[in-house]
Write a protein that holds these residues in place. Structure first.
Motif, mmCIF file in Angstrom:
data_model
loop_
_atom_site.group_PDB
_atom_site.id
_atom_site.type_symbol
_atom_site.label_atom_id
_atom_site.label_comp_id
_atom_site.label_asym_id
_atom_site.label_seq_id
_atom_site.Cartn_x
_atom_site.Cartn_y
_atom_site.Cartn_z
ATOM 1 N N ARG A 286 0.859 -1.173 0.000
ATOM 2 C CA ARG A 286 0.000 0.000 0.000
ATOM 3 C C ARG A 286 0.897 1.226 0.000
ATOM 4 N N SER A 288 1.235 5.408 -0.117
ATOM 5 C CA SER A 288 0.465 6.616 0.167
ATOM 6 C C SER A 288 1.351 7.844 0.024
ATOM 7 N N SER A 289 0.745 8.895 -0.495
ATOM 8 C CA SER A 289 1.412 10.189 -0.622
ATOM 9 C C SER A 289 0.338 11.247 -0.520
ATOM 10 N N THR A 291 -3.049 12.471 0.074
ATOM 11 C CA THR A 291 -4.354 11.797 0.060
ATOM 12 C C THR A 291 -4.388 10.640 -0.935
ATOM 13 N N ILE A 293 -3.680 7.052 -2.300
ATOM 14 C CA ILE A 293 -3.384 5.714 -1.818
ATOM 15 C C ILE A 293 -3.481 4.748 -2.996
ATOM 16 N N THR A 294 -2.446 3.940 -3.185
ATOM 17 C CA THR A 294 -2.401 2.975 -4.276
ATOM 18 C C THR A 294 -2.015 1.611 -3.718
ATOM 19 N N GLU A 295 -2.684 0.577 -4.190
ATOM 20 C CA GLU A 295 -2.331 -0.776 -3.788
ATOM 21 C C GLU A 295 -1.923 -1.592 -4.999
#
Length: 331
Positions: A286, A288-289, A291, A293-295
């Motif tokens: 997961r 995040s940067s 707001t 979020i990438t999975e």
């Protein structure tokens, strides 16, 4: 935090054995009064050294200390690498080794300057976080390294530095060393080292990079308000006869070797070796940067150190900076 004066250094050396020493004994050794000894003891305590005081027995440290030997470090580097130019600047206490090194760059002292301290009063990590730096428990250093070719030539540098540390630890017999993209060194999924890079120089010309490294070695106590992620010290994983000096010397030799490779071949020439230490290759992540979020699943690295992740959109590439990476636990 000011460097210790002559009396303070002598007192530290006397107490480093971890044995009891009376105030009279210490005063005679230093050639000062008991009151002056007490004043120096307070300075040591201000550097987070735990000192026991018992009436009738005197003073002792909570544990013996192996202080860094800068001369031995310099000799090891000269013997085992091409860095005969290396200059070692050793201090008992600094605000920050990186700040000291950056000031050196501003003064014109550049390639091959190595700053090592026993304690940092204001150690820094990535994203402005503080770095817990108790006296004599860990390793705190900053190395100035100069590169040609501008900022573009530095792509993947933080990963290369992590590789240098991992190689050194592996050579000392530490098992289970892994690298978390982009620049954390882990053991048993716990952070054992961090890296902070600061750059000064021309966009397309010569760049001077300050490489800051904190390596947990003998850390005794650190509460959650000091360190907010899982961490560990190297001591349980190191052979019993490997102390802080042997550790620092070996890690520096391997780090310098990787930096010299990086100059010649860039990160592309180091990528495959880095992946052998990867903590997350083939794992669900997961990212995040802010707001965002990438999975997805880590599938590799680019020639410049970008993180390749297979997501619902296909293979996407992420770069360092403000990207936070966490493994996704299997349900």
């Amino acid at each position: 935090m000011k460097e210790l004066n002559t009396s303070g250094r002598a007192l530290l050396m006397a107490l480093a054995d971890g044995q009891w020493h009376t105030g009279d004994e210490l005063g005679e050794m230093l050639g000062v009064s008991r009151a002056a000894v007490w004043k120096q003891l307070k300075k040591l305590q201000a550097m987070q050294l735990e000192i026991f005081a018992v009436k009738g027995r005197g003073y002792r440290l909570s544990r013996p200390l192996e202080l860094i030997d800068p001369q031995a470090l310099r000799q090891r580097l000269q013997d085992e690498s091409a860095t005969c130019f290396m200059q070692v600047h050793y201090s008992h206490s600094l605000d920050s080794t990186n700040l000291t090194a950056m000031n050196m760059v501003a003064e014109g002292k550049t390639h091959g300057q190595l700053v090592v301290a026993e304690h940092q009063a204001a150690g820094r990590g990535r994203r402005g976080k503080s770095w817990h730096s108790p006296f004599g428990e860990n390793i705190y250093l900053s190395l100035i390294w100069s590169f040609q070719g501008g900022l573009a030539g530095l792509e993947g540098l933080s990963l290369a530095i992590g590789l240098g540390l991992a190689k050194g630890l592996h050579r000392l017999g530490v098992e289970g060393v892994e690298l978390k993209w982009p620049n954390d060194v882990l053991i048993d999924n716990k952070k054992v080292s961090g890296i902070l890079i600061e750059v000064s120089g021309e966009t397309e010309g010569e760049c001077h990079v300050v490489i800051g490294i904190g390596l947990n070695v003998e850390m005794q106590n650190a509460t959650d308000d000091l360190i907010t992620q899982p961490w560990c010290s190297l001591r349980p994983y190191l052979p019993a006869d490997v102390g802080r000096n042997a550790l620092l010397q070996t890690v520096m030799v391997d780090l310098v070797g990787v930096l010299e490779q990086f100059v010649d071949v860039g990160f592309a020439g180091l990528r495959d070796e880095w992946l052998t230490y990867s903590a997350h290759m083939g794992q669900a992540l997961r990212l995040s940067s802010g707001t965002m979020i990438t999975e997805g699943v880590m599938v590799g690295l680019t020639d410049t150190g970008g993180l390749e992740v297979r997501t619902a959109k296909g293979v996407e590439v992420f770069y360092g900076g403000e990207v936070s990476v966490r493994a996704v636990s299997a349900s």
